[in-house]
Design a protein around this motif. Structure first.
Motif, PDB file in Angstrom:
ATOM      1  N   MET A  70      82.725 -61.900 -27.567  1.00 41.91           N
ATOM      2  CA  MET A  70      83.086 -62.500 -26.342  1.00 41.91           C
ATOM      3  C   MET A  70      82.484 -63.754 -25.797  1.00 41.91           C
ATOM      4  N   LYS A  71      83.202 -64.642 -25.488  1.00 40.40           N
ATOM      5  CA  LYS A  71      82.887 -66.014 -24.985  1.00 40.40           C
ATOM      6  C   LYS A  71      82.449 -65.685 -23.642  1.00 40.40           C
ATOM      7  N   ARG A  72      81.639 -66.746 -23.182  1.00 40.91           N
ATOM      8  CA  ARG A  72      81.383 -67.235 -21.792  1.00 40.91           C
ATOM      9  C   ARG A  72      81.446 -68.644 -21.569  1.00 40.91           C
ATOM     10  N   ARG A  73      81.891 -69.084 -20.387  1.00 36.51           N
ATOM     11  CA  ARG A  73      81.998 -70.274 -20.005  1.00 36.51           C
ATOM     12  C   ARG A  73      80.959 -70.766 -19.082  1.00 36.51           C
ATOM     13  N   ILE A  74      80.174 -71.981 -19.362  1.00 35.84           N
ATOM     14  CA  ILE A  74      79.155 -72.339 -18.412  1.00 35.84           C
ATOM     15  C   ILE A  74      79.784 -73.758 -17.918  1.00 35.84           C
ATOM     16  N   TYR A  75      79.461 -74.063 -16.542  1.00 35.51           N
ATOM     17  CA  TYR A  75      79.827 -75.362 -15.898  1.00 35.51           C
ATOM     18  C   TYR A  75      78.520 -76.090 -15.407  1.00 35.51           C
ATOM     19  N   TRP A  76      78.822 -77.302 -15.740  1.00 39.53           N
ATOM     20  CA  TRP A  76      77.583 -77.997 -15.396  1.00 39.53           C
ATOM     21  C   TRP A  76      78.465 -79.451 -14.769  1.00 39.53           C
ATOM     22  N   LEU A  77      77.861 -80.257 -14.033  1.00 40.48           N
ATOM     23  CA  LEU A  77      78.281 -81.413 -13.459  1.00 40.48           C
ATOM     24  C   LEU A  77      77.273 -82.458 -13.663  1.00 40.48           C
ATOM     25  N   MET A  78      77.882 -83.574 -14.282  1.00 43.52           N
ATOM     26  CA  MET A  78      77.141 -84.748 -14.714  1.00 43.52           C
ATOM     27  C   MET A  78      77.283 -85.760 -13.751  1.00 43.52           C
ATOM     28  N   PRO A  79      76.349 -86.597 -13.615  1.00 48.88           N
ATOM     29  CA  PRO A  79      76.455 -87.668 -12.452  1.00 48.88           C
ATOM     30  C   PRO A  79      77.263 -88.963 -12.991  1.00 48.88           C
ATOM     31  N   ASP A  80      77.257 -89.305 -14.164  1.00 54.23           N
ATOM     32  CA  ASP A  80      77.763 -90.357 -14.775  1.00 54.23           C
ATOM     33  C   ASP A  80      78.227 -90.085 -16.074  1.00 54.23           C
ATOM     34  N   LEU A  81      79.011 -91.290 -16.656  1.00 53.55           N
ATOM     35  CA  LEU A  81      79.541 -91.300 -18.048  1.00 53.55           C
ATOM     36  C   LEU A  81      78.427 -91.107 -19.114  1.00 53.55           C
ATOM     37  N   ALA A  82      77.409 -92.012 -18.681  1.00 55.05           N
ATOM     38  CA  ALA A  82      76.264 -92.010 -19.884  1.00 55.05           C
ATOM     39  C   ALA A  82      75.661 -90.688 -19.903  1.00 55.05           C
ATOM     40  N   SER A  83      75.159 -89.919 -18.920  1.00 54.87           N
ATOM     41  CA  SER A  83      74.750 -88.663 -18.822  1.00 54.87           C
ATOM     42  C   SER A  83      75.759 -87.790 -19.740  1.00 54.87           C
ATOM     43  N   ALA A  84      76.977 -87.709 -19.314  1.00 53.82           N
ATOM     44  CA  ALA A  84      78.060 -86.764 -20.006  1.00 53.82           C
ATOM     45  C   ALA A  84      78.094 -87.325 -21.506  1.00 53.82           C
ATOM     46  N   ARG A  85      77.960 -88.446 -21.831  1.00 53.39           N
ATOM     47  CA  ARG A  85      77.824 -88.825 -23.308  1.00 53.39           C
ATOM     48  C   ARG A  85      76.613 -88.225 -24.137  1.00 53.39           C
ATOM     49  N   SER A  86      75.618 -88.359 -23.412  1.00 54.46           N
ATOM     50  CA  SER A  86      74.397 -88.016 -23.972  1.00 54.46           C
ATOM     51  C   SER A  86      74.138 -86.486 -24.128  1.00 54.46           C
ATOM     52  N   VAL A  87      74.927 -85.632 -23.134  1.00 51.19           N
ATOM     53  CA  VAL A  87      75.077 -84.397 -23.268  1.00 51.19           C
ATOM     54  C   VAL A  87      76.010 -83.626 -24.310  1.00 51.19           C
ATOM     55  N   MET A  88      76.919 -84.426 -24.731  1.00 48.67           N
ATOM     56  CA  MET A  88      77.986 -84.227 -25.577  1.00 48.67           C
ATOM     57  C   MET A  88      77.134 -84.560 -26.810  1.00 48.67           C
ATOM     58  N   HIS A  89      76.268 -85.668 -27.001  1.00 46.59           N
ATOM     59  CA  HIS A  89      75.393 -85.564 -28.277  1.00 46.59           C
ATOM     60  C   HIS A  89      74.855 -84.438 -28.388  1.00 46.59           C
ATOM     61  N   ASP A  90      73.942 -83.992 -27.571  1.00 42.01           N
ATOM     62  CA  ASP A  90      72.855 -82.833 -27.552  1.00 42.01           C
ATOM     63  C   ASP A  90      73.754 -81.784 -27.922  1.00 42.01           C
ATOM     64  N   LEU A  91      74.749 -81.477 -27.249  1.00 45.30           N
ATOM     65  CA  LEU A  91      75.406 -80.375 -27.498  1.00 45.30           C
ATOM     66  C   LEU A  91      75.979 -80.148 -28.962  1.00 45.30           C
ATOM     67  N   VAL A  92      76.454 -81.351 -29.698  1.00 48.55           N
ATOM     68  CA  VAL A  92      76.833 -81.494 -31.027  1.00 48.55           C
ATOM     69  C   VAL A  92      75.779 -81.251 -31.889  1.00 48.55           C
ATOM     70  N   ARG A  93      74.644 -81.648 -31.565  1.00 43.23           N
ATOM     71  CA  ARG A  93      73.301 -81.498 -32.374  1.00 43.23           C
ATOM     72  C   ARG A  93      72.951 -80.323 -32.345  1.00 43.23           C
ATOM     73  N   ALA A  94      73.012 -79.472 -31.314  1.00 47.55           N
ATOM     74  CA  ALA A  94      72.814 -78.046 -31.191  1.00 47.55           C
ATOM     75  C   ALA A  94      73.860 -77.180 -31.812  1.00 47.55           C
ATOM     76  N   ARG A  95      74.585 -77.805 -32.540  1.00 46.03           N
ATOM     77  CA  ARG A  95      75.741 -77.050 -33.169  1.00 46.03           C
ATOM     78  C   ARG A  95      76.767 -76.298 -32.510  1.00 46.03           C
TER      79      ARG A  95
END
Length: 174
Positions: free
Chosen positions: A1-26
């Motif tokens: 079963m999947k769960r959905r988590i929600y996070w708010l990012m302050p700006d695009l730079a932060s969102a892009r960095s989070v995207m990169h970290d999530l992909v690196r975390a597989r």
């Protein structure tokens, strides 16, 4: 079963960095969804689509139920009062009209639902209108705590906004 988590990012730079970290975390890229203000350039992010941002699924389910019920009622009336061949009721007509009513109901209601914002995201509307970016990540239950810890430590500028016990309907499993 999947769960959905929600996070708010302050700006695009932060969102892009989070995207990169999530992909690196597989984390599968198909399980990462970002939504921001209308017209924002989401280049480099996996943008949420209508499945995540609209009321499409709920509307289609409602249309299916209402359409099937109406089709069944009209089908029963037609089967009993207007038999096609002979004087016996045509029960197949009732079944056929119930199915047809469900299909037409689901289709027409989904056309309306696609234009209605998701009630699940209503609480984020003001933050998104102020330029923040919402991150939704669909994860197996076993990975939720690890990913939350990663985001909290690597991105103190991001704000955890909660978790849903299960991913909304019609999500493909991976």
């Amino acid at each position: 079963m999947k769960r959905r988590i929600y996070w708010l990012m302050p700006d695009l730079a932060s969102a892009r960095s989070v995207m990169h970290d999530l992909v690196r975390a597989r984390v599968d890229i198909a399980r990462i969804h970002f939504t921001g203000p209308e017209g924002m350039d989401m280049t480099g992010l996996h943008a949420a689509n209508v499945w995540q941002t609209s009321d499409l699924v709920h509307a289609a389910k409602t249309g299916l139920v209402v359409g099937s019920a109406c089709g069944a009622v009209f089908g029963l009336v037609a089967a009993l009062l207007f038999p096609i061949v002979g004087d016996d009721p045509e029960w197949e007509v009732a079944v056929l009209l119930a199915i047809l009513g469900g299909v037409v109901g689901a289709w027409s209601a989904s056309m309306i639902g696609i234009s209605i914002p998701s009630p699940r995201l209503r609480r984020f509307e003001s933050a998104i209108a102020q330029g923040r970016i919402l991150l939704m990540v669909d994860l197996p239950r076993s990975r939720v705590r690890d990913i939350e810890a990663l985001l909290q430590s690597a991105h103190p500028e991001a704000r955890f906004e909660g978790e849903e016990p299960q991913v909304p309907a019609l999500r493909s499993s991976a």
